[in-house]
Write a protein that holds these residues in place. Structure first.
Motif, short mmCIF file in Angstrom:
data_model
loop_
_atom_site.label_atom_id
_atom_site.label_comp_id
_atom_site.label_asym_id
_atom_site.label_seq_id
_atom_site.Cartn_x
_atom_site.Cartn_y
_atom_site.Cartn_z
N ARG A 434 0.80 -1.18 0.00
CA ARG A 434 -0.08 0.06 -0.04
C ARG A 434 0.86 1.06 -0.03
O ARG A 434 0.51 2.31 -0.68
N ILE A 435 1.90 1.27 0.63
CA ILE A 435 2.80 2.35 0.66
C ILE A 435 3.39 2.81 -0.54
O ILE A 435 3.64 3.70 -0.90
N PHE A 436 3.83 1.42 -0.87
CA PHE A 436 4.53 1.67 -2.25
C PHE A 436 3.73 2.16 -3.37
O PHE A 436 4.26 3.13 -4.22
N LYS A 437 2.44 1.90 -3.44
CA LYS A 437 1.59 2.29 -4.70
C LYS A 437 1.41 3.78 -4.27
O LYS A 437 1.22 4.62 -5.28
N GLN A 438 1.25 4.13 -3.14
CA GLN A 438 1.12 5.62 -2.84
C GLN A 438 2.42 6.46 -3.32
O GLN A 438 2.31 7.50 -3.78
#
Length: 539
Positions: A434-438
Motif C-alpha cells: 500500500r505504501i509503495f503504491k502511494q
C-alpha cells in the motif's frame, strides 16, 4: 518440490520511486484531510435533516447535544421513531425508566445509556432471553451496571512451578466488579414492543464524575464512519497518534470524540491482525487481481516454492501499463536493485528502475523475492522481459556489479528514501504494498509537474543563449539542460592536444586547463564522422 509459477492475463501494476519533497507530501495530506472533513460534514448535514434527539435535561453544551464531524452517530441518534422522541421529552433520565417502550432492544439499550450518562456509570448487556420451542423468538433482555457481578477467582495451582520453568507472568488487573444490582429488565409486551418492566436504580458503589463519564466502555465506540476516517488517515501516512490528535481536535475534545487513544490503537492492531490472518501475501495477490480487472494492460506473476508440504510465496512481480510505456521510452539503461530489504518476512523489495528525461527515477517493474539466488534473478528478469513483450533491455545492471555499485547505491538511496520513510522491518507485506503504491502515485505527480513546467517555461543560463546552448535549451528538459550547461561551461575551459594522425583518424588529448586528472583520450574519424572518448560517455 519445484517452484510453481502462476500466470494470468498479460497485465500488471507498477511503481516509481524517488525522494518525496515535504511540500508535496504535506499538500497531499492536506487535500486528503479536506476530503475527509467534507465527507464528515455531509454526515452532520444528514443528522441535521433527520433531527437531533436530545434529552430536555441536557444542556446545549453537553456531550449528548454536541454534533461533530468526527463523532459519528451521537448517543441519541439510534432513537428513530416519533414515539421514542415524544417519550424522551416526558422522561426524567435520572429517575425510573419503568414503562418506557420501544420497537427494538437497541433503543432500550440507548435509553439506559442516557440514564447511565446522567447518573454516572457504565452499561453492560446480559444474555438475550428467548422463547422455548423450535420457533424461537426474543422474549427480553437485561441491561446492567458495568460493576454487576464478581470477578471469577483464579485457579489455585496444586503444585508449585519448577524453578527453571519459563512461565508467563500473570498481568495484575484492577478489580472493577462490586456485585452491583442496578439494572433494567425489558420484556416484549402484548403489542410486540419491548417494555421496561423493572428498574433497580440504586448502586452499591461510588458513581462516576461527569468529567470521566466518557471513559466508560459503553460510552466509547468506533463507528463505521470513524473507522473509515482512521483508515484514510493511515493510508496517507499519518501515525496513529497524529491521526487521533487530529480527530480529537476536529471533534472538540476527547469527551466528544467517543473513543480513546487506546481504542484507536486497538482498532488499528485488529485491522492488521485481520489482514495477516486472512493471508498477508494473499491480500496483496487479491489486490493485484483487482487491479488487473480494472486495467487492461496490467501484468503480474507470482510463484510458490518450498518443501512438499508447504506452498510458500517465493516471488511476486508486477508492472502496470505506464511502466511498460516508460520502459519503451527510457529503457536504454535498466537497473535491477536488490539493496532494499524490508518487511517482517525478510522479503527483498527488488524494483527494476531507469531514469526519465527529468533525471528522475522511473519504475519499470517491481518484485518481492525470498532470496538472491541465480534462479530467483533469472525468474524475475525473464518475467520482466515477458511483461515487456520480450523486448531485451539495452543495458542492465545489478547492484552487485562492482563498477556500478556506487552509481546504483545513489539511485537506490533515492528509491529507499521514497519508501523507507514509512516502512520498516516490522511492516507487513500488505502495508508495504500500500505504501509503495502511494509512493508511485506521488512520483508520477512529480513527473507531471516537471512536464508542465517544461511546457510552460524556458530555462535560463548565466551564459549567453546563442548557438549550441540555445539549441540545447529548446530540445532538453530543464533538468537535463542544467547538466548540459555545466558540461558546456567546462568545454570552454578545456585545452586540446593533437598527438597523432593516421589516415583519417585523429588522436587527441583533452583536459580542463590545470586539471591533469581530467585528461581524456579522444579519437576522431573524419570519414565516419565518429568520435570516441576514453570516458566512454559517447558509447
Amino acid at each position: 518440490m519445484a517452484d510453481k509459477e502462476y500466470n494470468f492475463l498479460d497485465s500488471q501494476e507498477s511503481m516509481e520511486i524517488e525522494e518525496i519533497e515535504d511540500s508535496f507530501m504535506n499538500l497531499e495530506i492536506e487535500n486528503k484531510i479536506t476530503e475527509i472533513k467534507q465527507l464528515l460534514l455531509e454526515n452532520i448535514e444528514h443528522q441535521a435533516e433527520t433531527g437531533d434527539n436530545t434529552a430536555p435535561e441536557t444542556s446545549n453544551n453537553s456531550p449528548e447535544n454536541t454534533s461533530s464531524t468526527l463523532t459519528g452517530k451521537s448517543r441519541n441518534d439510534n432513537i428513530q421513531t416519533q414515539q421514542s422522541k415524544s417519550q424522551q421529552e416526558d422522561f426524567d433520565f435520572t429517575g425510573s425508566l419503568i414503562g418506557y417502550t420501544a420497537e427494538t432492544l437497541d433503543e432500550i439499550h440507548e435509553i439506559y445509556k442516557k440514564h447511565a450518562f446522567a447518573m454516572g456509570f457504565g452499561v453492560r448487556q446480559s444474555p438475550t432471553r428467548w422463547t422455548q420451542g423450535d420457533n424461537k423468538q426474543i422474549r427480553g433482555k437485561d441491561f446492567v451496571c458495568n460493576q454487576e457481578g464478581f470477578r471469577c477467582k483464579p485457579k489455585i495451582m496444586k503444585t508449585p512451578p519448577l524453578a527453571n520453568e519459563n512461565k508467563k507472568k500473570t498481568k495484575q488487573v484492577p478489580i472493577t466488579r462490586t456485585g452491583c444490582k442496578a439494572l433494567i429488565r425489558a420484556k416484549k409486551n402484548k403489542e410486540g414492543k419491548f417494555e421496561i418492566e423493572e428498574h433497580i436504580i440504586n448502586h452499591n458503589h461510588e458513581l462516576t464524575r461527569k468529567v470521566w463519564q466518557h471513559l466508560h466502555r459503553s460510552e466509547r465506540k468506533i463507528t463505521e464512519d470513524k473507522a473509515k476516517v482512521i483508515d484514510l488517515m493511515a493510508e496517507i501516512g499519518l501515525k496513529p497518534i497524529e491521526a487521533y490528535n487530529l480527530m480529537t481536535k476536529e471533534a472538540g475534545g476527547e469527551e466528544l470524540l467517543g473513543h480513546t487513544l487506546r481504542d484507536n490503537l486497538n482498532y488499528i492492531s485488529r485491522r492488521k491482525i485481520k489482514e495477516i490472518e486472512g493471508g498477508d501475501a494473499q491480500t496483496v495477490i487479491y489486490s493485484l487481481y483487482q487491479t488487473q480487472a480494472k486495467e487492461e494492460d496490467f501484468f503480474f506473476r507470482f510463484k510458490l516454492g518450498g518443501d512438499e508440504n508447504t506452498n510458500k510465496l517465493t516471488g511476486i512481480f508486477w508492472r502496470d501499463s505506464e511502466m511498460k510505456e516508460d520502459y519503451h521510452i527510457y529503457g536504454d539503461v535498466t537497473i535491477f536493485d536488490t539493496t532494499y530489504k524490508t518487511n517482517k518476512y525478510n522479503l527483498i523489495c527488488s524494483p527494476i528502475v531507469g531514469v526519465n528525461n527529468h533525471w528522475q527515477t522511473v519504475m519499470f517493474g517491481c518484485a518481492f523475492i525470498a532470496d538472491e539466488k541465480i534462479d530467483t534473478f533469472d525468474w524475475v528478469l525473464s518475467t520482466f522481459k515477458k511483461s515487456m513483450g520480450r523486448r531485451e533491455p539495452a543495458t542492465i545492471f545489478r547492484d552487485q556489479d562492482f563498477a556500478m555499485s556506487k552509481a546504483i547505491e545513489k539511485r537506490s538511496e533515492s528509491t529507499n528514501n521514497a519508501v523507507g520513510f514509512k516502512a520498516n522491518k516490522n511492516t507487513s507485506l500488505t502495508e508495504f504494498f500500500r505504501i509503495f503504491k502511494q509512493t508511485v502515485k506521488r512520483w508520477r505527480k512529480n513527473e507531471a509537474d516537471a512536464d508542465f513546467k517544461c511546457s510552460n517555461s524556458e530555462p535560463t543560463s548565466h551564459l549567453p543563449m546563442y548557438g549550441l546552448l540555445k539549441h540545447a535549451s529548446e530540445i532538453y528538459t530543464h533538468t537535463i539542460f542544467k547538466y548540459f550547461e555545466a558540461e558546456f561551461s567546462y568545454s570552454m575551459g578545456c585545452i586540446t592536444f593533437l598527438h597523432n594522425q593516421i589516415g583519417d583518424h585523429y588522436f587527441y588529448e583533452v583536459q580542463i586547463e590545470n586539471e591533469i586528472s581530467s585528461r581524456q583520450k579522444v579519437t576522431f574519424s573524419s570519414s565516419q564522422n565518429r568520435i570516441a572518448c576514453s570516458c566512454k560517455n559517447y558509447e
